[in-house]
Scaffold this active site. Structure first.
Site, PDB file in Angstrom:
ATOM      1  N   ARG A 193       0.851  -1.188   0.000  1.00  0.00           N
ATOM      2  CA  ARG A 193       0.000   0.000   0.000  1.00  0.00           C
ATOM      3  C   ARG A 193       0.886   1.237   0.000  1.00  0.00           C
ATOM      4  NH1 ARG A 193      -1.704   0.818   4.366  1.00  0.00           N
ATOM      5  NH2 ARG A 193      -1.138  -1.007   5.551  1.00  0.00           N
TER       6      ARG A 193
ATOM      7  N   TYR B 212      -1.695  -3.484  -6.840  1.00  0.00           N
ATOM      8  CA  TYR B 212      -1.440  -4.178  -5.571  1.00  0.00           C
ATOM      9  C   TYR B 212      -2.691  -4.202  -4.685  1.00  0.00           C
ATOM     10  CZ  TYR B 212      -0.195  -5.220  -0.893  1.00  0.00           C
ATOM     11  OH  TYR B 212      -0.218  -5.781   0.347  1.00  0.00           O
TER      12      TYR B 212
ATOM     13  N   SER C  96      -1.061  -3.440  10.610  1.00  0.00           N
ATOM     14  CA  SER C  96      -0.802  -4.389   9.522  1.00  0.00           C
ATOM     15  C   SER C  96       0.431  -5.241   9.829  1.00  0.00           C
ATOM     16  CB  SER C  96      -0.552  -3.615   8.220  1.00  0.00           C
ATOM     17  OG  SER C  96      -1.619  -2.729   8.004  1.00  0.00           O
TER      18      SER C  96
ATOM     19  N   ASP D 143      -9.308  -9.312   9.478  1.00  0.00           N
ATOM     20  CA  ASP D 143      -8.810  -7.963   9.152  1.00  0.00           C
ATOM     21  C   ASP D 143      -9.813  -6.828   9.356  1.00  0.00           C
ATOM     22  OD1 ASP D 143      -6.539  -6.471   8.223  1.00  0.00           O
ATOM     23  OD2 ASP D 143      -7.552  -6.144   6.319  1.00  0.00           O
TER      24      ASP D 143
END
Ligand code: OXD
Ligand code: MN
Length: 587
Positions: free
Chosen positions: A67, A195, A246, A273
């Protein structure tokens, strides 16, 4: 008459000028066709059909592997609404700047339309999004990560109640990469990256950034949290939601094989998540997993750290940027449990040699359906969600934070979440291992001013009947030689058991300035090899270190100016006073 979604898709097609438009139905046949195409054009590399049925390796552009928070913007009308922790652009300026990058971006490409549901298909709490993209890899990933295709179109019907997300790979140049969120319009634009978190728009963009904004407007919570159920020997399950930054082990905790299995404690997975939590009619806080799959970090995953995952991904899984073994064509990464060897092809597709760095990218991932995990709970798709009894915050802190502590009450718990910090990982671009403040693990994902987000948390407490108790955990504390004090993984169940026991009112704790810390004997440590010194260090609260920490958090809070809720300042002052009292008492 065209429906709102058809009208929006037409607009996208006029702008991006694809060769054709394909509405995705989410079927196996459609997925098979995409797989064939991707194998032909090299987007996918086939893995060993015997050991990894229908599993594929995707190598993203080497400049596009995580990210990109610096290229991610919250485009609210005022800068203040986005707040000091977000990058901001005015909506019109953002559109004027980025629209040209979409103009004609899909010439000679197919535009896929992906309707998807976040949350269980039949849940009143679920929401519909529609993503257009020119990436078949995104289509295949969204099919795993959400309820995608016909079911979503049915749920939407002719309504305009969906979050549109426009995505194009563009030319994959970081100079022309933008991830834009327009929370007031509930709109997402993403260009220049293929991504995961930048391109699967249902994940961070909708389920967290846009949803957190909606949640504040509508009185619920969209959080960067795993969801699990701890089954006890009496048959009772205690449901917990946990926020860690994360790549700090949310997936491993949610899928843990308990080291207290013989004693009757088992962990069941609901999500790893993203949790959406609502106050139900009966006043309880109920959570659903917004997603349908796991997009987990591969390195470090092995039979010891996550045996359930090792079973889950031996079929129907997409691996992204892992290495592979050249002869047997199996995915490989650092920490998989075998030594690196000459037969490896690295994540860029080159022959790996010992001098050439990690064979798998440190942020390489697997994408796998949640129900492939042997640990999946039979309640994971309950439309009403699961009732949450504990909220857990945590991070990577080599020093300072004890193994676990309980906040004094809801407001103190919000303060504990707001003061979270963690050492950075490879999940985002930028330096790794640097300590950064990450309130509720939401720094990269809160779609509005974080001071208002703290207030929203404070406001939620009184709305919940028997509000969950709030805890903080730290698996990562190290001794003076830099060795981890706690073994983690399957042993973390002992901490979950203490949490469940606190909820039942049957575990002892010491009242410290930072909250309630377990007495050594209140933790179930039978069968575990840990010295009394390590345990004492793990559970210790050093008042002068904490006094320094409160100075650091006070400094961090200054960025919010007058917008910081008074209650956060009060909590800060109360903690400093408690610490000052114990320091004096200790003298
Ligand atoms: C994720 C992340 O991919 O937090 O879940 O980066
Ligand atoms: Mn995440």
């Amino acid at each position: 008459m065209a429906t709102p979604v058809e009208q929006w898709v037409d607009e996208c097609a006029r702008l991006m000028k694809p060769a054709k438009t394909v509405w995705c139905d989410g079927s196996q046949a459609e997925n098979d066709r995409l797989v064939d195409e991707m194998l032909r054009d090299g987007t996918y590399v086939a893995l060993n059909e015997k050991t990894h049925q229908r599993c594929y390796l995707h190598r993203s552009n080497p400049n596009d592997v995580a990210r990109t928070e610096n290229l991610t913007f919250i485009c609210t009308r005022t800068k203040d609404a986005a707040g000091p922790t977000n990058n901001w652009m005015a909506p019109q300026e953002a559109k004027d700047k980025v629209r040209p990058l979409f103009d004609g971006a899909m010439k000679n490409r197919t535009m896929y339309v992906i309707p998807y549901i976040l949350g269980p298909e039949k849940s009143p709490y679920s929401k519909v999004g529609v993503e257009v993209t020119d990436s078949p890899y995104v289509v295949a990933s969204m099919r795993i990560m959400s309820r995608m295709g016909t079911a979503a179109l049915h749920r939407l019907g002719s309504s305009d109640d969906f979050v549109p997300g426009m995505h194009s790979l563009g030319d994959l140049s970081p100079d022309r990469r933008f991830i834009l969120h327009f929370p007031e319009e509930k709109l997402i634009w993403s260009v220049g990256s293929g991504y995961g978190g930048n391109a699967l728009l249902g994940k961070k963009c909708f389920a967290l950034r846009i949803a957190s904004f909606m949640a504040r407007e509508q009185g619920w919570m969209a959080e960067h949290m795993l969801l699990l159920g701890l089954e006890g020997p009496s048959g009772k399950t205690t449901y917990m939601a946990a926020a860690f930054p994360s790549a700090c082990g949310k997936t491993n905790l949610a899928m843990m094989v308990s080291s207290l299995e013989k004693e009757g404690y088992r962990v069941k997975t609901i999500g790893d998540d993203i949790a959406w939590m609502h106050v139900a009619k009966d006043g309880t806080l109920r959570a659903v997993n917004a997603e349908a799959g796991f997009f987990g970090v591969a390195p470090g995953t092995n039979l010891k750290t996550n045996p359930n995952m090792m079973t889950a991904f031996d079929h129907d899984t997409i691996f992204t940027n892992t290495a592979m073994t050249a002869v047997s064509r199996e995915p490989w990464w650092e920490g998989i449990g075998t030594e690196p060897h000459e037969d490896l092809i690295d994540w860029k597709g080159q022959k790996w040699t010992p001098g050439s760095g990690p064979a798998a990218h440190p942020n390489s991932r697997y994408t796998v359906a949640a129900d492939q995990s042997p640990s999946i709970s039979s309640h994971w798709e309950d439309p009403e969600g699961i009732p949450i009894s504990a909220i857990i915050f945590g991070g990577r802190r080599a020093k300072l934070a004890p193994l676990v502590y309980e906040a004094r009450d809801w407001n103190h718990g919000v303060f504990v979440g707001a003061t979270m910090a963690s050492e950075t990982t490879a999940a985002a671009t930028g330096a790794v291992g640097v300590s950064r403040r990450d309130p509720m693990a939401m720094i990269p994902f809160c779609g509005y001013n974080m001071a208002d987000y703290f207030q929203h948390w404070l406001d939620m407490g009184p709305k919940i009947k028997n509000a969950p108790k709030i805890f903080h955990v730290n698996w990562f504390r190290k001794d003076s030689n830099g060795k981890f004090l706690w073994p983690g993984f399957g042993e973390n169940v002992r901490v979950l058991k203490w949490i469940a026991d606190r909820i039942e009112g049957c575990a002892a704790a010491t009242d410290t300035p930072i909250g309630f810390v377990p007495t050594p004997s209140s933790l179930t440590l039978d069968g575990m090899n840990i010295s009394r010194e390590s345990l004492d260090e793990l559970l210790s609260v050093n008042s002068s270190d904490w006094a320094q920490e409160t100075e650091a958090t006070a400094k961090f809070f200054e960025i919010f100016g007058d917008r910081l809720p008074q209650e956060i300042t009060n909590q800060q002052k109360a903690l400093s006073d408690r610490l000052a009292r114990t320091t004096v008492a200790a003298k």
